[in-house]
Write a protein that holds these residues in place. Structure first.
Motif, PDB file in Angstrom:
ATOM      1  N   LYS A 127       0.834  -1.204   0.000  1.00  0.00           N
ATOM      2  CA  LYS A 127       0.000   0.000   0.000  1.00  0.00           C
ATOM      3  C   LYS A 127       0.871   1.257   0.000  1.00  0.00           C
ATOM      4  CE  LYS A 127      -3.728   0.114   2.549  1.00  0.00           C
ATOM      5  NZ  LYS A 127      -4.615   0.030   3.735  1.00  0.00           N
ATOM      6  N   ASP A 133       2.290   1.705  -3.495  1.00  0.00           N
ATOM      7  CA  ASP A 133       1.307   2.261  -4.437  1.00  0.00           C
ATOM      8  C   ASP A 133       1.468   3.784  -4.504  1.00  0.00           C
ATOM      9  OD1 ASP A 133       0.277  -0.305  -4.739  1.00  0.00           O
ATOM     10  OD2 ASP A 133      -1.370   0.026  -3.331  1.00  0.00           O
ATOM     11  N   GLN A 134       1.638   4.400  -3.343  1.00  0.00           N
ATOM     12  CA  GLN A 134       1.805   5.850  -3.298  1.00  0.00           C
ATOM     13  C   GLN A 134       3.133   6.269  -3.923  1.00  0.00           C
ATOM     14  OE1 GLN A 134       1.245   7.069   0.831  1.00  0.00           O
ATOM     15  NE2 GLN A 134      -0.340   5.509   1.094  1.00  0.00           N
ATOM     16  N   GLY A 188       2.640   6.590  -7.518  1.00  0.00           N
ATOM     17  CA  GLY A 188       1.565   7.481  -7.933  1.00  0.00           C
ATOM     18  C   GLY A 188       0.247   6.810  -8.240  1.00  0.00           C
ATOM     19  N   SER A 199      -3.303   5.884  -6.976  1.00  0.00           N
ATOM     20  CA  SER A 199      -4.247   6.233  -5.911  1.00  0.00           C
ATOM     21  C   SER A 199      -5.375   5.226  -5.780  1.00  0.00           C
ATOM     22  CB  SER A 199      -4.834   7.630  -6.162  1.00  0.00           C
ATOM     23  OG  SER A 199      -5.502   7.672  -7.411  1.00  0.00           O
ATOM     24  N   THR A 213      -1.874   9.218   6.259  1.00  0.00           N
ATOM     25  CA  THR A 213      -0.644   9.943   5.959  1.00  0.00           C
ATOM     26  C   THR A 213      -0.316  10.990   7.014  1.00  0.00           C
ATOM     27  OG1 THR A 213      -1.955  11.398   4.527  1.00  0.00           O
ATOM     28  CG2 THR A 213      -0.777   9.580   3.467  1.00  0.00           C
ATOM     29  N   ARG A 232      10.110  10.768  -2.660  1.00  0.00           N
ATOM     30  CA  ARG A 232       8.729  10.291  -2.660  1.00  0.00           C
ATOM     31  C   ARG A 232       8.438   9.616  -1.323  1.00  0.00           C
ATOM     32  NH1 ARG A 232       9.167   6.592  -7.686  1.00  0.00           N
ATOM     33  NH2 ARG A 232      11.380   7.047  -7.478  1.00  0.00           N
ATOM     34  N   GLY A 245       5.725   7.178   0.951  1.00  0.00           N
ATOM     35  CA  GLY A 245       4.622   6.223   0.949  1.00  0.00           C
ATOM     36  C   GLY A 245       4.324   5.767   2.358  1.00  0.00           C
TER      37      GLY A 245
END
Length: 492
Positions: free
Chosen positions: A85, A88-89, A92, A94, A269, A382, A384
C-alpha cells in the motif's frame, strides 16, 4: 504512562522470568520486591534487536513488500500488504483495479482468520479451558485435543482454511509474493474460487461456534476475568467513512478513556502529526503515545478489543450481532476487560469469514486486470505510508524513496509496539494483584504470561514453534546472590 521509580532499588530483590513462552521473539519480565515480598516494580523487556528499518535502506522500493514480511512467519501478509500500500503511493497509484483490490482484501481476511484461529485455539484456549493454574502437561493444545477433540479439530481447520485463502491469493501460505506496487501479480482461477466456496458453510458454522465458545469461557469466570490485568487505556484503530470496522483501509480514529474523541477519520498519511515514539533504556521496543496527551498519559491500546469497541458497527450481519451482544454483556464490563480481547478476537474471526464469503461471490475476483497504471511523482523524495489493521492491531509502514528509486528511510510501528505500554500496565496489575507477597509457583507465574498473551504479542517467528520451551525464574538479593530458582519445561 510512567512507572514510579524504585527509589531504594539497592534494597530490593529481583525476580527474572526469561524467556517468556508462547511469544514471538525474545522477552523477559523483571520484578523488584521489597523485604516483605511486595512488588515495587514490574517490567516487560524486549531484549531482541530488530534491524529491518536500517538494512532495508538502499534497497529498490519494489523489493519492500517481499523483504519486510520476513519480519514474521505468523503475520507476513500484514507486512506484505502494508508495504505494498505504501509503494502504491510511491509510484503514484491512488486506486487499484477492482480485481487487484478484491484479491488483496481476500488475502488480508484470510490472514485475519488464520492468525486469530491460531492464537485462540492453540495459545489462549488451554488457559481458558483448564484454568490458569492447571497442570502444564494438560494446559496445552494436546490437552485440548484429548479432552475437547471437536474444539481442537475446528481450530485446526479454521486456520487451515485461512492459510488456503492466503495460498491461492499470495502464491504460498507463508511469505507470498503477489502484492506488488500498483496491484497484484497473481490471478484467482475459477477452480480455486470454487474450492474455497465449497468449504464456506462449515467455516461460517465453526466461526460462529468460536464466538459462542469465547463467550462461554468468559462468562464462566466473568467476575475474575473482568478484573484480571485491569488497565484503562486510550484506543486507536481504523474505521471506514461511515465509522464501520475497517481492517484493510480507512481513517484513524482515537478515543480517550473517558469516551471523548481525540481525532477521527484522520488520513493515515497524517499519523506522524498525532503519534510519537518514546524510548526507554530497558527495552529495544519503543513506547508510542498520542502527542496531544503527552508521554505520561498518552499511551493507548490497539487490536481486536479496541476495534470492536471503537467502530460504530461491523459491516457483516453475524459479526455485528455478536458485537452488540459483547458490548452489552455484564453492563459493558466484558468490553473493558483485557481478557475480553479473546471474545473480541473471535468476533473478528467471524467477520473475516463473512467477508471472505462476500468477496468470493463477486466475479470481479476472476478478472485479468491486475495492475493500475503508474504515474511516478516528479519529486526528489517520494513518500509512501501504508496502514492496515493486522490481526494484533494497527500496523504502520512509512517509507521515503529517492530519485534513484532507492529506499532512504523506513519507519515501522507494528501492533505490538503500539501495545507496549498497555502490556506493561497489564503486567503490573497482575504482579501486584497475584504475586505480591506470595511464594512463586508455576500457576502464579502463568498469570503473568496469560496477561501478556491476551495481547498476542508478535516479536518474531517463535510463537508458532511446537515442543519444549523453558521458563526459568530466579530470585536474587541486591548482591545478586541466588535465593531461589524455579525451572520448568513445558509444551509451547
Amino acid at each position: 504512562m510512567t512507572e514510579p521509580a524504585a527509589s531504594t532499588e539497592s534494597n530490593l530483590r529481583r525476580v527474572v522470568i526469561e524467556p517468556l513462552t508462547r511469544v514471538e521473539g525474545h522477552g523477559k519480565v523483571t520484578l523488584l520486591l521489597d523485604a516483605d515480598g511486595h512488588v515495587q516494580q514490574a517490567r516487560l523487556h524486549i531484549v531482541e534487536f530488530r534491524g529491518f528499518e536500517k538494512f532495508i535502506e538502499g534497497r529498490p522500493y519494489w523489493e519492500a513488500p517481499v523483504l519486510v514480511q520476513r519480519l514474521c512467519g505468523i503475520c507476513p501478509v500484514s507486512h506484505h500488504l502494508a508495504a505494498a500500500k505504501a509503494m502504491d503511493q510511491i509510484i503514484g497509484v491512488s486506486a487499484l483495479t477492482p480485481t487487484a483490490d478484491g484479491l488483496r482484501r481476500l488475502m488480508h481476511y484470510g490472514q485475519i482468520l488464520q492468525s486469530h484461529a491460531l492464537h485462540f485455539f492453540h495459545l489462549a484456549a488451554p488457559d481458558l479451558l483448564f484454568g490458569f493454574e492447571a497442570e502444564p502437561a494438560r494446559r496445552n493444545l494436546v490437552g485440548i485435543a484429548a479432552e475437547y477433540p471437536d474444539i481442537a479439530r475446528q481450530g485446526v481447520l479454521l486456520r487451515r482454511f485461512g492459510q488456503e485463502v492466503i495460498r491461492v491469493t499470495a502464491g504460498k501460505r507463508v511469505h507470498g509474493t503477489s502484492a506488488v506496487p500498483g496491484g497484484v501479480n497473481k490471478r484467482l482461477s475459477p477452480a480455486e474460487r470454487d474450492s474455497l466456496r465449497a468449504e464456506l458453510p462449515d467455516i461460517l458454522t465453526w466461526a460462529e461456534a468460536a464466538v459462542h465458545l469465547a463467550r462461554q469461557l468468559y462468562a464462566a469466570q466473568a467476575t475474575r476475568h473482568a478484573d484480571f490485568a485491569h488497565i484503562d487505556p486510550h484506543e486507536l484503530c481504523l474505521v471506514d467513512a461511515d465509522g464501520g470496522m475497517a481492517l484493510y483501509d480507512g481513517g484513524l480514529r482515537a478515543r480517550q478513556r473517558d469516551g471523548g474523541t481525540l481525532f477521527d477519520h484522520l488520513p493515515v498519511t497524517g499519523y506522524a502529526d498525532v503519534l510519537r515514539e518514546a524510548v526507554q533504556p530497558w527495552s529495544y521496543m519503543k513506547f508510542p503515545f498520542f502527542t496531544a496527551l503527552g508521554e505520561a498519559d498518552g499511551w493507548y491500546r490497539v487490536g481486536p478489543l479496541a476495534r470492536v469497541r471503537q467502530c460504530d458497527f461491523i459491516p457483516t450481519p453475524r459479526a455485528d450481532a455478536a458485537r452488540r451482544e459483547f458490548l452489552a454483556h455484564d453492563d459493558g464490563r466484558a468490553a473493558r476487560a483485557t481478557l475480553g480481547t479473546h471474545w473480541a478476537r473471535m468476533i473478528e474471526l467471524l467477520h473475516a469469514a463473512e467477508m471472505i464469503a462476500c468477496l468470493l461471490d463477486d466475479d470481479v475476483l476472476l478478472g485479468d486486470d491486475l495492475l493500475a497504471p503508474a504515474t511516478l511523482p516528479d519529486t526528489a523524495t517520494r513518500v509512501g505510508i501504508g496502514v492496515i489493521e493486522a490481526p494484533r492491531g494497527t500496523l504502520i509502514h512509512h517509507y521515503e524513496v529517492d530519485a534513484d528509486d532507492l529506499i532512504t528511510r523506513c519507519n515501522l510501528i507494528v501492533s505490538t509496539t503500539h501495545n507496549n505500554s498497555a502490556m506493561n500496565a497489564a503486567l503490573r496489575d497482575v504482579a501486584h494483584r497475584y504475586l505480591d507477597g506470595n511464594t512463586l509457583t508455576e500457576g502464579l507465574l502463568n498469570h503473568i504470561e496469560v496477561a501478556i498473551r491476551a495481547f498476542d504479542p508478535c516479536l518474531s517467528c517463535a510463537t508458532h514453534a511446537l515442543g519444549k520451551m523453558p521458563l526459568q525464574v530466579e530470585l536474587r538479593d541486591a548482591d545478586e546472590t541466588l535465593i531461589a530458582q524455579h525451572t520448568r519445561n513445558r509444551a509451547a
